[in-house]
Design a protein around this motif. Structure first.
Motif, PDB file in Angstrom:
ATOM      1  N   ILE A   1       0.843  -1.198   0.000  1.00 19.96           N
ATOM      2  CA  ILE A   1       0.000   0.000   0.000  1.00 19.96           C
ATOM      3  C   ILE A   1       0.877   1.245   0.000  1.00 19.96           C
ATOM      4  CG2 ILE A   1      -1.704   1.336   1.299  1.00 19.96           C
ATOM      5  CD1 ILE A   1      -2.907  -1.253   2.264  1.00 19.96           C
ATOM      6  N   GLY A   2       1.916   1.234   0.822  1.00 15.59           N
ATOM      7  CA  GLY A   2       2.819   2.385   0.874  1.00 15.59           C
ATOM      8  C   GLY A   2       3.425   2.698  -0.480  1.00 15.59           C
ATOM      9  N   ARG A   3       3.790   1.677  -1.231  1.00 16.69           N
ATOM     10  CA  ARG A   3       4.378   1.896  -2.552  1.00 16.69           C
ATOM     11  C   ARG A   3       3.344   2.474  -3.518  1.00 16.69           C
ATOM     12  NH1 ARG A   3       9.416  -0.614  -2.696  1.00 16.69           N
ATOM     13  NH2 ARG A   3       9.734  -2.034  -0.928  1.00 16.69           N
ATOM     14  N   ALA A   4       2.089   2.023  -3.392  1.00 18.95           N
ATOM     15  CA  ALA A   4       1.038   2.572  -4.249  1.00 18.95           C
ATOM     16  C   ALA A   4       0.776   4.040  -3.906  1.00 18.95           C
ATOM     17  CB  ALA A   4      -0.240   1.755  -4.094  1.00 18.95           C
ATOM     18  N   VAL A   5       0.807   4.370  -2.615  1.00 23.45           N
ATOM     19  CA  VAL A   5       0.625   5.759  -2.196  1.00 23.45           C
ATOM     20  C   VAL A   5       1.781   6.617  -2.699  1.00 23.45           C
ATOM     21  CG1 VAL A   5       0.542   7.292  -0.185  1.00 23.45           C
ATOM     22  CG2 VAL A   5      -0.769   5.158  -0.180  1.00 23.45           C
ATOM     23  N   GLU A   6       2.994   6.091  -2.598  1.00 21.35           N
ATOM     24  CA  GLU A   6       4.161   6.828  -3.084  1.00 21.35           C
ATOM     25  C   GLU A   6       4.035   7.136  -4.566  1.00 21.35           C
ATOM     26  OE1 GLU A   6       8.184   7.290  -4.886  1.00 21.35           O
ATOM     27  OE2 GLU A   6       6.878   5.547  -5.112  1.00 21.35           O
ATOM     28  N   GLU A   7       3.507   6.181  -5.342  1.00 18.63           N
ATOM     29  CA  GLU A   7       3.328   6.396  -6.768  1.00 18.63           C
ATOM     30  C   GLU A   7       2.276   7.469  -7.033  1.00 18.63           C
ATOM     31  OE1 GLU A   7       3.058   6.654 -10.753  1.00 18.63           O
ATOM     32  OE2 GLU A   7       4.719   5.863  -9.550  1.00 18.63           O
ATOM     33  N   ARG A   8       1.230   7.518  -6.212  1.00 17.73           N
ATOM     34  CA  ARG A   8       0.216   8.565  -6.380  1.00 17.73           C
ATOM     35  C   ARG A   8       0.830   9.949  -6.187  1.00 17.73           C
ATOM     36  NH1 ARG A   8      -4.176   7.751  -9.106  1.00 17.73           N
ATOM     37  NH2 ARG A   8      -5.505   9.095  -7.824  1.00 17.73           N
ATOM     38  N   TYR A   9       1.685  10.080  -5.173  1.00 20.31           N
ATOM     39  CA  TYR A   9       2.318  11.382  -4.937  1.00 20.31           C
ATOM     40  C   TYR A   9       3.306  11.728  -6.049  1.00 20.31           C
ATOM     41  CZ  TYR A   9       0.192  12.205  -0.423  1.00 20.31           C
ATOM     42  OH  TYR A   9      -0.728  12.468   0.568  1.00 20.31           O
ATOM     43  N   ARG A  10       4.026  10.746  -6.540  1.00 15.37           N
ATOM     44  CA  ARG A  10       4.938  11.029  -7.660  1.00 15.37           C
ATOM     45  C   ARG A  10       4.157  11.453  -8.892  1.00 15.37           C
ATOM     46  NH1 ARG A  10       7.666   7.034  -9.800  1.00 15.37           N
ATOM     47  NH2 ARG A  10       7.041   5.318  -8.425  1.00 15.37           N
ATOM     48  N   GLU A  11       3.000  10.815  -9.098  1.00 11.33           N
ATOM     49  CA  GLU A  11       2.152  11.196 -10.229  1.00 11.33           C
ATOM     50  C   GLU A  11       1.670  12.636 -10.078  1.00 11.33           C
ATOM     51  OE1 GLU A  11      -2.013   9.766 -12.422  1.00 11.33           O
ATOM     52  OE2 GLU A  11      -1.177   8.589 -10.762  1.00 11.33           O
TER      53      GLU A  11
END
Length: 438
Positions: free
Chosen positions: A266-276
């Motif tokens: 989940i943390g990695r998916a959240v990190e990708e949202r912020y990078r996006e």
């Protein structure tokens, strides 16, 4: 010069006078400390200089002859540049003094600076800050997660308590930064999930303020929902923090997970949202712009016409500082805020009521799952479950779920869902499925 030469701390150097640093400096001045300050942007220090701080033209000058030097800076390279070199703070610090870094930074950076400090007899503490309520630094409502020598922590504890509400000694240099990252992970996940939940609500005709009040009064509640979501409802996206900071924090969290061998799906998916969000918006834009990604996908706007969140960090920068406060059953303080929505509530259909109940369940589930990931990070660092839960409770990452399970930490998993999350079962509120948007 040994620590014995500093029995009563009087002089403090402070490097960094931004929105986080200024209130802490003000608290030190109110308590009678002599504070020397430096900032790469001199006008940023105007407020604290007017309150009695002494301006210096270089970090080394601000640090000279001080018992404690505190840095509060945005990015790792800012800390390194202001501490090292001919004009760096270390050049002015006497042996026996203590450097405290309250920034959220890369702990490898901290370790290297601490190594250089030790060579000249200076002790080092990392003490990243977590707000206990939105912009808690405004009234010293913050916690510090301190890593470094326990003796140095003991000498500095009074100063830390002056600048905040509570501090925890969590271990060696590196563990303070890591603890801060796991608490931020909880907050960022809740911010993303609650924004998506609101978008789904509004798409189905439920006014955003009605959905928000439902979430706040439920098991889904968290600091992110209660105190930060209103900045979505007034369209400001919270001006107190930039996307640059959140992208940096989540990047460091994923880096830590890699080093510890923690999956963190989940943390990695959240990190990708912020990078996006960072690719789409200016890096200096408000951090909650990440939710605008979902607004675009769902075809909605969460802004409530005419509403202004009661905070100077929202749509009304002239709003006065908080004056009234509430204390919860755990002793945590938060502003007493009255939210006035110009729009009336509307009667909800059975389908809409069912949707809100489902969203509460989904948000609660996200809180459970991301809490487990935070515990995985903490355990990977060798921290006890008791300490992990304590720092979460006194952080911006606290939620109704973590509070309600205060007695369940033990040698067993707090949430028995390890390995249950995969890209195929990722919570929709973190990564909305395309079919639900059709």
């Amino acid at each position: 010069m040994s620590a014995a030469h500093f029995p009563n701390i009087q002089r403090v150097g402070f490097i960094g006078t931004g929105s986080m640093g200024r209130p802490m400096i003000a608290k030190l001045l109110q308590a009678g400390y002599q504070v020397g300050v430096y900032d790469i942007d001199p006008p940023a220090a105007k407020d604290v200089v007017e309150k009695g701080a002494r301006w210096h033209d270089a970090p080394s000058d601000a640090a000279r002859d001080c018992e404690i030097v505190i840095t509060c800076l945005p990015l790792p390279h800012d800390v390194f540049d202001n501490m090292t070199g001919e004009q760096g703070a270390l050049a002015g610090m006497p042996p026996g003094s203590v450097w405290i870094d309250t920034s959220t930074t890369d702990y490898h950076n901290t370790v290297e600076i601490a190594r250089r400090a030790a060579a000249i007899g200076v002790d080092s503490l990392e003490a990243p800050v977590s707000n206990l309520s939105h912009m808690g630094v405004d009234f010293a409502n913050v916690s510090f997660f301190v890593g470094g020598p326990s003796e140095a922590y003991g000498r500095c504890q009074t100063v830390l308590q002056t600048m905040g509400a509570i501090s925890f000694h969590v271990g060696d240099i590196g563990q303070g930064q890591s603890v801060k990252l796991l608490t931020n992970l909880l907050f960022y996940a809740a911010a993303v999930a609650s924004g998506h939940a609101l978008c789904r609500s509004v798409r189905e005709g439920i006014p955003a303020q009605q959905a928000w009040r439902k979430f706040v009064a439920s098991s889904a509640n968290s600091v992110a929902i209660e105190q930060f979501v209103p900045f979505l409802l007034d369209g400001s996206y919270d001006r107190s923090c930039t996307l640059e900071i959140t992208i940096k924090d989540m990047g460091l969290t994923v880096q830590l997970a890699d080093e510890l061998g923690v999956g963190l799906p989940i943390g990695r998916a959240v990190e990708e949202r912020y990078r996006e969000a960072g690719r789409k918006f200016d890096r200096y834009d408000s951090h909650l712009r990440v939710v605008e990604l979902a607004e675009v996908v769902f075809g909605v706007r969460l802004q409530v016409p005419g509403y202004r969140t009661p905070s100077k960090y929202g749509a009304d920068p002239g709003y006065p500082l908080d004056q009234e406060f509430l204390t919860d059953s755990l002793g945590r303080t938060k502003p007493k805020r009255e939210h006035v929505f110009p729009l009336d509530d509307v009667p909800l259909t059975d389908i809409q009521i069912h949707l809100l109940k489902s969203l509460v369940d989904e948000l609660t589930q996200v809180n459970r799952l991301i809490l487990e990931e935070a515990f995985d990070l903490g355990r990977g660092m060798g921290l006890s479950d008791v300490l992990i839960h304590d720092v979460i409770t006194w952080s911006v990452g606290a939620s109704a779920w973590s509070d309600s399970h205060a007695q369940q930490y033990s040698s067993q998993r707090l949430v028995h869902l390890a390995g249950a999350v995969s890209p195929l079962t990722m919570p929709h509120l973190i990564c909305p499925q395309m079919e639900e948007l059709s």
